[in-house]
Design a protein around this motif. Structure first.
Motif, PDB file in Angstrom:
ATOM      1  N   PRO A  49     -16.712  91.789  70.066  1.00 33.27           N
ATOM      2  CA  PRO A  49     -18.014  92.406  70.348  1.00 33.27           C
ATOM      3  C   PRO A  49     -19.224  91.692  69.743  1.00 33.27           C
ATOM      4  O   PRO A  49     -20.246  91.538  70.404  1.00 33.27           O
ATOM      5  N   SER A  50     -19.150  91.266  68.480  1.00 30.77           N
ATOM      6  CA  SER A  50     -20.296  90.590  67.867  1.00 30.77           C
ATOM      7  C   SER A  50     -19.801  89.660  66.769  1.00 30.77           C
ATOM      8  O   SER A  50     -18.628  89.701  66.381  1.00 30.77           O
ATOM      9  N   LEU A  51     -20.702  88.847  66.261  1.00 29.08           N
ATOM     10  CA  LEU A  51     -20.333  87.960  65.159  1.00 29.08           C
ATOM     11  C   LEU A  51     -19.845  88.761  63.956  1.00 29.08           C
ATOM     12  O   LEU A  51     -18.985  88.298  63.206  1.00 29.08           O
ATOM     13  N   GLU A  56     -11.037  85.907  59.995  1.00 30.64           N
ATOM     14  CA  GLU A  56     -10.598  84.553  59.663  1.00 30.64           C
ATOM     15  C   GLU A  56      -9.724  83.963  60.760  1.00 30.64           C
ATOM     16  O   GLU A  56      -9.743  82.754  60.976  1.00 30.64           O
ATOM     17  N   GLU A  57      -8.997  84.792  61.486  1.00 29.97           N
ATOM     18  CA  GLU A  57      -8.154  84.255  62.561  1.00 29.97           C
ATOM     19  C   GLU A  57      -8.982  83.705  63.728  1.00 29.97           C
ATOM     20  O   GLU A  57      -8.462  82.989  64.564  1.00 29.97           O
ATOM     21  N   ASP A  58     -10.269  84.012  63.758  1.00 31.62           N
ATOM     22  CA  ASP A  58     -11.147  83.530  64.831  1.00 31.62           C
ATOM     23  C   ASP A  58     -11.811  82.192  64.513  1.00 31.62           C
ATOM     24  O   ASP A  58     -12.536  81.656  65.347  1.00 31.62           O
ATOM     25  N   VAL A  62     -13.930  79.871  67.277  1.00 31.78           N
ATOM     26  CA  VAL A  62     -15.377  79.623  67.203  1.00 31.78           C
ATOM     27  C   VAL A  62     -15.651  78.121  67.146  1.00 31.78           C
ATOM     28  O   VAL A  62     -16.575  77.625  67.802  1.00 31.78           O
ATOM     29  N   GLY A  63     -14.851  77.383  66.406  1.00 32.74           N
ATOM     30  CA  GLY A  63     -14.988  75.925  66.402  1.00 32.74           C
ATOM     31  C   GLY A  63     -14.790  75.347  67.786  1.00 32.74           C
ATOM     32  O   GLY A  63     -15.525  74.445  68.202  1.00 32.74           O
ATOM     33  N   HIS A  64     -13.827  75.878  68.518  1.00 37.66           N
ATOM     34  CA  HIS A  64     -13.572  75.410  69.888  1.00 37.66           C
ATOM     35  C   HIS A  64     -14.795  75.651  70.777  1.00 37.66           C
ATOM     36  O   HIS A  64     -15.144  74.800  71.601  1.00 37.66           O
TER      37      HIS A  64
END
Length: 114
Positions: A49-51, A56-58, A62-64
């Motif tokens: 839904p939002s930042l 941590e698993e994301d 996010v880098g991708h």
């Protein structure tokens, strides 16, 4: 079950969207209300839904999104530069509760934004 977001409906083929790229982790769509000559959204397939909901698993996801943003900027010919933006919450004008990275370019950007 939560209602699907606009982005989920586009990814599921329930709504039309101008998809310019997709892979297993994300899709890239042209913004329907562009704020620059090039304005695309890098949207993860995972509905976050939002930042503020990132875990941590994301981190890798996010880098991708940023690596894909770089590829799309090159493909769109944004050699002079581009801006990437995440909006978080209503005060930042986040209108869809599904994180998405804006990639804007094709014109000179002002500072400060907003």
């Amino acid at each position: 079950m939560a209602e699907k977001t606009l982005f989920q409906k586009i990814m599921d083929g329930e709504l039309d969207g101008d998809i310019v790229y997709e892979d297993e982790q994300c899709v890239v769509l042209r913004d329907i209300n562009p704020q620059a000559p090039t304005h695309v959204l890098v949207v993860p397939r995972k509905p976050i839904p939002s930042l503020n909901d990132l875990t941590e698993e994301d981190e890798a996801l996010v880098g991708h999104l940023f690596v894909v943003a770089k590829k799309i900027a090159a493909a769109e010919g944004l050699d002079g530069g581009y801006r990437t933006v995440f909006n978080c919450g209503p005060d930042a004008n986040q209108t869809v509760p599904h994180i998405h990275l804006h990639v804007l370019g094709g014109r000179r950007m002002g500072w400060p934004p907003g």
